[in-house]
Every structure is written in C-alpha cells, then in structure tokens.
Design an enzyme around this catalytic site. Sequence first.
Site, short mmCIF file in Angstrom:
data_model
loop_
_atom_site.label_atom_id
_atom_site.label_comp_id
_atom_site.label_asym_id
_atom_site.label_seq_id
_atom_site.Cartn_x
_atom_site.Cartn_y
_atom_site.Cartn_z
N GLU A 75 18.26 -37.34 -18.49
CA GLU A 75 17.39 -38.50 -18.35
C GLU A 75 17.75 -39.37 -17.15
O GLU A 75 16.87 -39.93 -16.48
CB GLU A 75 17.41 -39.34 -19.63
CG GLU A 75 16.41 -40.48 -19.66
CD GLU A 75 14.96 -39.99 -19.66
OE1 GLU A 75 14.27 -40.21 -18.64
OE2 GLU A 75 14.54 -39.39 -20.66
N GLY A 111 16.49 -43.68 -13.00
CA GLY A 111 17.52 -44.54 -13.56
C GLY A 111 17.29 -44.81 -15.03
O GLY A 111 17.30 -43.89 -15.85
N LYS A 116 14.27 -35.24 -7.03
CA LYS A 116 13.68 -35.79 -8.26
C LYS A 116 12.29 -35.22 -8.51
O LYS A 116 11.91 -34.96 -9.65
CB LYS A 116 13.64 -37.32 -8.17
CG LYS A 116 15.04 -37.94 -8.16
CD LYS A 116 15.01 -39.41 -7.81
CE LYS A 116 16.41 -39.99 -7.80
NZ LYS A 116 16.44 -41.41 -7.37
N LYS A 174 20.70 -34.97 -10.10
CA LYS A 174 19.38 -34.43 -9.73
C LYS A 174 19.47 -33.37 -8.64
O LYS A 174 18.73 -32.39 -8.66
CB LYS A 174 18.42 -35.54 -9.31
CG LYS A 174 18.81 -36.34 -8.07
CD LYS A 174 19.59 -37.56 -8.42
CE LYS A 174 19.94 -38.41 -7.22
NZ LYS A 174 20.74 -39.60 -7.62
N THR A 194 30.46 -45.48 -10.35
CA THR A 194 29.57 -46.57 -10.77
C THR A 194 28.93 -46.30 -12.12
O THR A 194 29.03 -47.10 -13.05
CB THR A 194 28.47 -46.77 -9.71
OG1 THR A 194 29.09 -47.11 -8.46
CG2 THR A 194 27.54 -47.90 -10.12
N ASP A 207 16.53 -37.28 -1.48
CA ASP A 207 16.77 -37.71 -2.86
C ASP A 207 15.47 -37.68 -3.65
O ASP A 207 15.42 -37.20 -4.80
CB ASP A 207 17.37 -39.11 -2.88
CG ASP A 207 17.55 -39.66 -4.28
OD1 ASP A 207 18.48 -39.24 -4.98
OD2 ASP A 207 16.73 -40.51 -4.69
N VAL A 234 16.29 -38.97 -12.95
CA VAL A 234 15.07 -39.48 -12.31
C VAL A 234 14.76 -40.86 -12.89
O VAL A 234 14.67 -41.03 -14.10
CB VAL A 234 13.86 -38.56 -12.57
CG1 VAL A 234 12.61 -39.12 -11.87
CG2 VAL A 234 14.14 -37.14 -12.09
N GLY A 294 24.23 -53.78 -0.87
CA GLY A 294 24.71 -52.67 -1.69
C GLY A 294 23.61 -51.77 -2.20
O GLY A 294 23.84 -50.95 -3.10
#
Length: 435
Positions: free
Chosen positions: A129, A134, A205, A105, A13, A201, A132, A187
């Site tokens: 960058e 996006g 971060k 991350k 993606t 997750d 964390v 999604g």
Amino acid sequence: MKPVRIALLGCGTVGGGVVKLLLRNPDKYERILGAPLQLAVVADRSLKPDDVPGLPAKLITRDAIAAVTRPDIDIVVELFGGHEPARALIMKALAAGKDVVTGNKALLAEHGGEIFREAGKHGLAVGFEASVGGGVPIIRTLREALAGDRQRAVYGIVNGTCNSILTTMTENGVEFGTALADAQAKGLAEANPATDVEGHDSAHKLCLLVTLAFGVLVKPAQIYTEGITRITQADIEYARELGCVIKLLAIGKDDDGAVEARVHPTMIPERHLLAGVGGAYNAIYIHGDALGATMYSGLGAGEMPSATAVMADVLEIARHRMAEGSARTHAFGFPIHLMKGASVKPMDDVVCEYYLRFAARDKPGVLGAIASVLGKHGLSIASVIQKDRGKASTVPVIMRTHGAPERSLKRALAEMRKKKIVQSAPAFIRIEEKL
C-alpha cells in the site's frame, strides 16, 4: 494469543515512522487483532539506538538475512528501497514462510511478477500500500472497493516533489530552478532529484496502478516518461490564459485491451478536481464504467503518511494469520499466474490535443506558414495567442490544436525546423481536456 512478530528491514524515514506507530499504539493493535503485535528485530546497517526514541538497542542488528529467516518472525517489512539487496531479502523471506510488506515501488515495478509468483507458490501475502500515494489507500481501493467495476482510465499526481515544484512555479511566478531549490530547502526534494523531476518515480508507480486497474503486467521500460525540467514560467502563464494548469500526470487508459501508459507534464482544465491538488499532495482520479469518476487524495510521502500505509498492510496480513485457513488476497486483485504482459500503445499512436510554443520571426506570412504545415500533417488549430508584436524581431506564438496522433505532430514540427519556419525547436505540452 500468540503474538504476531515483525522483522523490520531499514529504519530510515518511513521505517522510523513504523517504529513510532508500533510503540505508540500497542493497545489498539492488540484490540484489532486479539493478540499482541511485536517488533522483534530491526535490521539496519547504520542505525543507532538514539536515532529512534524508545527503540530498544537489543532489537537492532546488521544481519538482515538472519532477521528474515528467524523462525519466530511472521511478517517481514522491507523498507530498504532499491533493487538489491531488497529483492533477494524478500525472496528469502517468502521462501522461509514469511509474509512481506514493502513500499518499494521501483522494485515491484521491475520485479513484481517474480515476487508475487513466489508469494503465490507459498500461499503468502505481499502488501504494498505504501508504494503509491503514501497514506492514500489507493492499492486497496483498486483491488477491493472497485473490483466490481471495469476501470477505463487512471490519472495520477503521484510525485509530491514535482507537484510541489509546479505549484510554486504557478503561485509564485518563478522558474523551475528556483522552485526546485525551494523544495530542496523544505526537504521536499532530494539533493539529487533526478528520479523525481525526470518522471521515473511516477512511472514506477504507474506500473502498479495500470496492473491494479486493468489486470495486465507492465514494466517501466514500456512507459513513455518525461519530466518537468523543461517547463518554463512562460508555459505556466500561457496555460493560465488557456484556462489550464500544468501537472505531471501518470496516465493509464484501457482502450479495449490497447493500454496507454505514459508520464509527462500535462495541461488540464483549471476547473478540474486534479487542478486544485497543490503542494506535496498526491491524487489519483479513476474512471470506471459503472461508478464513473472518483478521486482519492492525501499526503503522498513522508514519515507518518507512508508508515500508516505500511501498518495497514501489517494489520491486514496479521488478521489473515490469526484466522487459520483463510484465503489470502491476490496482491493485484487477479491470480498472478493468469496475468499477461500489457500491450502498450506506442506513443506515436496516442491521440492528444497539444499546446505549442514557437519562437517566430515577426513578419507577415509566418503564422500562415506554421498553420499550413500543421494542416498538411492533419493538425487543426483550436486557438492562437500572439504577443509582443512590433517589440522584437522574434516573438512567441502560442497555438492550441485539436486532437491528433503524436506521430503527426512530430512530423509537422520536424518539417518546420527543416524549413526554418521557426527560430528554435518548438515546445509542446499535451492537453487532457476530458479527464
């Protein structure tokens, strides 16, 4: 001018988004750098030429090791994810004299010290960058824009999946399972969402945010981590009655060297800026000694937001390569060889206010018994909500406490269960009133 050449590892993606930006903006990037920025090779085990429109088939390879060690490559962009082979490939790239950009991350949270020391040894850069927030430029902000201040606290909504689920529960009045299924249908959640909804997750971060904000190294194992799977619609409704909303927060605080690092559902005042961050958006709220409070918000994941963050790192590193002899920025804003491991405060010592939800018998004396046990352990009650009296043998009792160490709360709840004052294990959620 000689072109700056990129090896891309992984074209899923985010990698596909990077390719699209490189194909879409070559003139802009050349104006920024004064030289062409070229995609030289894409290493991916399953990529087909038609998967990314405009990507020449001749650039695709299955041999990632050969890609990162090619002598004509300047920057390696790692987007495989996971620990291996990503770690080994990054280390090979650094050993071969390549700068690195990654959005990984989980890898940096666990092995960042090793990777950044290797980069420092070779005088190379590691950009991260995209790891964390996006497309939210929080890494660069903490490292550079806020470098002149001392940061005291960081509060992050850093997982779009969890934020979307909690937003759906709050706005549509549904339970967790329904909100999760909705996120998966859109999604926004994986088929196996455990890493997101169990808080891991966000913990990865937070490792990076704590290091950037406070200059100490922290590992995921040091972070108390709790997800959102036990949040009920009843909790959402009672939070509203208390003037709060529930968010999954990644919280870092620096109390003169004693660092708090924790991820868990948190009730925050509905008037606070973070309370209004809905859907898949991320936000990081920072307290500095001099500047005070600032907040940074935007889309926290997805193809183009994350690809934009990757390209920002690529362009910054390419500028350094073009300016011969220029010093490279310390990845965390501090020399890695001077950084020490964090002394993280045990969760039992963390002081919070608490929301408590009990299932209690509807008979005289129960409320007093609960209050007595809480008081015995040093917890004072700020407010009480008791509903449905006279309608059932067991009724919900909601309490909000003043601040107390978590150790005291756990002891009080354990005593209530032992004495069978309440009907089932009490639920509690931490409250952050003064963010």
